[in-house]
Design a protein around this motif. Structure first.
Motif, PDB file in Angstrom:
ATOM      1  N   LEU A 139       0.831  -1.205   0.000  1.00 58.49           N
ATOM      2  CA  LEU A 139       0.000   0.000   0.000  1.00 58.49           C
ATOM      3  C   LEU A 139       0.868   1.259   0.000  1.00 58.49           C
ATOM      4  O   LEU A 139       0.561   2.229  -0.686  1.00 58.49           O
ATOM      5  CB  LEU A 139      -0.962  -0.007   1.193  1.00 58.49           C
ATOM      6  CG  LEU A 139      -2.111  -1.000   1.112  1.00 58.49           C
ATOM      7  CD1 LEU A 139      -2.911  -1.010   2.411  1.00 58.49           C
ATOM      8  CD2 LEU A 139      -3.018  -0.696  -0.066  1.00 58.49           C
ATOM      9  N   VAL A 140       1.974   1.214   0.719  1.00 50.84           N
ATOM     10  CA  VAL A 140       2.869   2.382   0.774  1.00 50.84           C
ATOM     11  C   VAL A 140       3.509   2.639  -0.585  1.00 50.84           C
ATOM     12  O   VAL A 140       3.534   3.783  -1.067  1.00 50.84           O
ATOM     13  CB  VAL A 140       3.947   2.195   1.867  1.00 50.84           C
ATOM     14  CG1 VAL A 140       5.008   3.281   1.791  1.00 50.84           C
ATOM     15  CG2 VAL A 140       3.307   2.177   3.245  1.00 50.84           C
ATOM     16  N   SER A 141       4.019   1.595  -1.232  1.00 50.45           N
ATOM     17  CA  SER A 141       4.690   1.803  -2.523  1.00 50.45           C
ATOM     18  C   SER A 141       3.698   2.250  -3.596  1.00 50.45           C
ATOM     19  O   SER A 141       4.017   3.094  -4.430  1.00 50.45           O
ATOM     20  CB  SER A 141       5.434   0.535  -2.970  1.00 50.45           C
ATOM     21  OG  SER A 141       4.539  -0.539  -3.183  1.00 50.45           O
ATOM     22  N   VAL A 142       2.491   1.695  -3.563  1.00 50.90           N
ATOM     23  CA  VAL A 142       1.482   2.094  -4.548  1.00 50.90           C
ATOM     24  C   VAL A 142       1.026   3.522  -4.273  1.00 50.90           C
ATOM     25  O   VAL A 142       0.825   4.319  -5.192  1.00 50.90           O
ATOM     26  CB  VAL A 142       0.299   1.099  -4.568  1.00 50.90           C
ATOM     27  CG1 VAL A 142      -0.796   1.579  -5.502  1.00 50.90           C
ATOM     28  CG2 VAL A 142       0.779  -0.284  -4.990  1.00 50.90           C
ATOM     29  N   ARG A 143       0.889   3.890  -3.001  1.00 51.68           N
ATOM     30  CA  ARG A 143       0.510   5.267  -2.655  1.00 51.68           C
ATOM     31  C   ARG A 143       1.587   6.254  -3.127  1.00 51.68           C
ATOM     32  O   ARG A 143       1.275   7.323  -3.645  1.00 51.68           O
ATOM     33  CB  ARG A 143       0.294   5.416  -1.151  1.00 51.68           C
ATOM     34  CG  ARG A 143      -0.222   6.809  -0.761  1.00 51.68           C
ATOM     35  CD  ARG A 143      -0.273   7.032   0.747  1.00 51.68           C
ATOM     36  NE  ARG A 143      -0.883   5.969   1.486  1.00 51.68           N
ATOM     37  CZ  ARG A 143      -2.190   5.857   1.725  1.00 51.68           C
ATOM     38  NH1 ARG A 143      -3.015   6.746   1.235  1.00 51.68           N
ATOM     39  NH2 ARG A 143      -2.651   4.854   2.450  1.00 51.68           N
ATOM     40  N   ASN A 144       2.850   5.882  -2.966  1.00 49.61           N
ATOM     41  CA  ASN A 144       3.940   6.749  -3.443  1.00 49.61           C
ATOM     42  C   ASN A 144       3.872   6.924  -4.959  1.00 49.61           C
ATOM     43  O   ASN A 144       4.044   8.030  -5.471  1.00 49.61           O
ATOM     44  CB  ASN A 144       5.298   6.184  -3.032  1.00 49.61           C
ATOM     45  CG  ASN A 144       5.549   6.305  -1.550  1.00 49.61           C
ATOM     46  OD1 ASN A 144       4.941   7.126  -0.859  1.00 49.61           O
ATOM     47  ND2 ASN A 144       6.440   5.483  -1.037  1.00 49.61           N
ATOM     48  N   ALA A 145       3.624   5.826  -5.664  1.00 50.22           N
ATOM     49  CA  ALA A 145       3.496   5.907  -7.124  1.00 50.22           C
ATOM     50  C   ALA A 145       2.293   6.758  -7.502  1.00 50.22           C
ATOM     51  O   ALA A 145       2.359   7.576  -8.424  1.00 50.22           O
ATOM     52  CB  ALA A 145       3.374   4.507  -7.723  1.00 50.22           C
ATOM     53  N   PHE A 146       1.190   6.599  -6.784  1.00 47.84           N
ATOM     54  CA  PHE A 146      -0.023   7.368  -7.037  1.00 47.84           C
ATOM     55  C   PHE A 146       0.231   8.864  -6.845  1.00 47.84           C
ATOM     56  O   PHE A 146      -0.221   9.694  -7.645  1.00 47.84           O
ATOM     57  CB  PHE A 146      -1.134   6.876  -6.126  1.00 47.84           C
ATOM     58  CG  PHE A 146      -2.467   7.534  -6.314  1.00 47.84           C
ATOM     59  CD1 PHE A 146      -3.061   7.610  -7.571  1.00 47.84           C
ATOM     60  CD2 PHE A 146      -3.158   8.051  -5.233  1.00 47.84           C
ATOM     61  CE1 PHE A 146      -4.304   8.207  -7.745  1.00 47.84           C
ATOM     62  CE2 PHE A 146      -4.396   8.636  -5.390  1.00 47.84           C
ATOM     63  CZ  PHE A 146      -4.978   8.720  -6.643  1.00 47.84           C
ATOM     64  N   SER A 147       0.974   9.205  -5.828  1.00 41.43           N
ATOM     65  CA  SER A 147       1.313  10.605  -5.579  1.00 41.43           C
ATOM     66  C   SER A 147       2.157  11.170  -6.729  1.00 41.43           C
ATOM     67  O   SER A 147       1.892  12.273  -7.225  1.00 41.43           O
ATOM     68  CB  SER A 147       2.074  10.723  -4.257  1.00 41.43           C
ATOM     69  OG  SER A 147       2.488  12.045  -4.043  1.00 41.43           O
ATOM     70  N   THR A 148       3.148  10.411  -7.160  1.00 43.88           N
ATOM     71  CA  THR A 148       3.987  10.837  -8.281  1.00 43.88           C
ATOM     72  C   THR A 148       3.152  11.002  -9.551  1.00 43.88           C
ATOM     73  O   THR A 148       3.317  11.971 -10.293  1.00 43.88           O
ATOM     74  CB  THR A 148       5.115   9.818  -8.524  1.00 43.88           C
ATOM     75  OG1 THR A 148       5.942   9.760  -7.362  1.00 43.88           O
ATOM     76  CG2 THR A 148       5.955  10.190  -9.736  1.00 43.88           C
ATOM     77  N   ILE A 149       2.258  10.063  -9.783  1.00 45.19           N
ATOM     78  CA  ILE A 149       1.421  10.121 -10.980  1.00 45.19           C
ATOM     79  C   ILE A 149       0.476  11.312 -10.908  1.00 45.19           C
ATOM     80  O   ILE A 149       0.234  11.974 -11.915  1.00 45.19           O
ATOM     81  CB  ILE A 149       0.701   8.773 -11.189  1.00 45.19           C
ATOM     82  CG1 ILE A 149       1.745   7.736 -11.624  1.00 45.19           C
ATOM     83  CG2 ILE A 149      -0.434   8.892 -12.198  1.00 45.19           C
ATOM     84  CD1 ILE A 149       1.295   6.307 -11.537  1.00 45.19           C
ATOM     85  N   GLY A 150      -0.023  11.621  -9.720  1.00 42.39           N
ATOM     86  CA  GLY A 150      -0.832  12.829  -9.557  1.00 42.39           C
ATOM     87  C   GLY A 150      -0.044  14.078  -9.921  1.00 42.39           C
ATOM     88  O   GLY A 150      -0.551  14.983 -10.593  1.00 42.39           O
ATOM     89  N   ASP A 151       1.219  14.113  -9.494  1.00 42.74           N
ATOM     90  CA  ASP A 151       2.097  15.238  -9.852  1.00 42.74           C
ATOM     91  C   ASP A 151       2.332  15.283 -11.361  1.00 42.74           C
ATOM     92  O   ASP A 151       2.368  16.365 -11.958  1.00 42.74           O
ATOM     93  CB  ASP A 151       3.436  15.127  -9.125  1.00 42.74           C
ATOM     94  CG  ASP A 151       3.327  15.309  -7.619  1.00 42.74           C
ATOM     95  OD1 ASP A 151       2.284  15.808  -7.146  1.00 42.74           O
ATOM     96  OD2 ASP A 151       4.291  14.924  -6.918  1.00 42.74           O
ATOM     97  N   LEU A 152       2.501  14.117 -11.967  1.00 44.18           N
ATOM     98  CA  LEU A 152       2.707  14.051 -13.413  1.00 44.18           C
ATOM     99  C   LEU A 152       1.473  14.565 -14.161  1.00 44.18           C
ATOM    100  O   LEU A 152       1.603  15.316 -15.128  1.00 44.18           O
ATOM    101  CB  LEU A 152       3.026  12.620 -13.853  1.00 44.18           C
ATOM    102  CG  LEU A 152       3.085  12.376 -15.363  1.00 44.18           C
ATOM    103  CD1 LEU A 152       4.153  13.234 -16.031  1.00 44.18           C
ATOM    104  CD2 LEU A 152       3.303  10.899 -15.643  1.00 44.18           C
ATOM    105  N   VAL A 153       0.314  14.169 -13.730  1.00 45.07           N
ATOM    106  CA  VAL A 153      -0.921  14.623 -14.374  1.00 45.07           C
ATOM    107  C   VAL A 153      -1.025  16.143 -14.270  1.00 45.07           C
ATOM    108  O   VAL A 153      -1.367  16.825 -15.240  1.00 45.07           O
ATOM    109  CB  VAL A 153      -2.155  13.912 -13.770  1.00 45.07           C
ATOM    110  CG1 VAL A 153      -3.454  14.556 -14.242  1.00 45.07           C
ATOM    111  CG2 VAL A 153      -2.124  12.423 -14.128  1.00 45.07           C
ATOM    112  N   SER A 154      -0.693  16.694 -13.123  1.00 45.29           N
ATOM    113  CA  SER A 154      -0.695  18.153 -12.954  1.00 45.29           C
ATOM    114  C   SER A 154       0.323  18.815 -13.887  1.00 45.29           C
ATOM    115  O   SER A 154       0.066  19.858 -14.463  1.00 45.29           O
ATOM    116  CB  SER A 154      -0.398  18.530 -11.509  1.00 45.29           C
ATOM    117  OG  SER A 154      -1.413  18.090 -10.662  1.00 45.29           O
TER     118      SER A 154
END
Length: 162
Positions: A139-154
């Motif tokens: 869950l931690v590694s996927v959450r970190n990836a999700f955060s990065t992807i959110g930044d990428l989308v922005s």
């Protein structure tokens, strides 16, 4: 053009994933946590693909003739592994400066490239039943990836709006 009505659909997708993280944070069973992390990895990878597609296709509807917009929408690959190389290639096809800026964005944080490529690799491993390729899916590694992807989308959203 169906895409116009779907623009920002990725925001709903992102909210759904965020809510699932909140629900899954309360799960204490390790086996269930591992299952939930894999499920979220697949969703996060799908979010990455959909958000990039929506943003770039919306961009084409803003400035291109309808025939060109329709062509781009109709020829967009149904599924594409959105690893950093493919993202860079797609951005470069729209605007070479976007590609340069993306590479610079990746260099600003060592984890960005790894997080994006990992989520795609995990999704492929999960989808193809290759459990050995899913080590590190938590869950931690996927959450970190999700955060990065959110930044990428922005980041991409900022490019298409400028």
């Amino acid at each position: 053009m169906a895409l116009r009505s779907r623009h920002k659909g990725h925001d709903k997708y992102k909210s759904r994933i965020t809510n699932l993280f909140n629900v899954y944070d309360n799960v204490s069973d390790p086996a269930e946590q591992a299952h939930n992390a894999k499920y979220l990895a697949v969703l996060v990878s799908g979010y990455l693909e959909q958000a990039i597609k929506e943003l770039l296709l919306h961009y084409t509807f803003q400035g291109a003739r309808p025939q060109i917009s329709r062509y781009i929408e109709e020829t967009w690959p149904i599924s594409r592994n959105m690893n950093t190389q493919n993202i860079n290639d797609i951005l470069g096809q729209f605007n070479s400066k976007w590609s340069e800026d993306f590479l610079y964005w990746l260099e600003q944080d060592d984890n960005r490239k790894s997080n994006i490529n990992s989520i795609v690799r995990w999704r492929n491993g999960i989808a193809h039943g290759q459990e050995s390729n899913t080590t590190g899916v938590t869950l931690v590694s996927v959450r970190n990836a999700f955060s990065t992807i959110g930044d990428l989308v922005s980041f991409i959203d900022g490019k298409v709006k400028s």
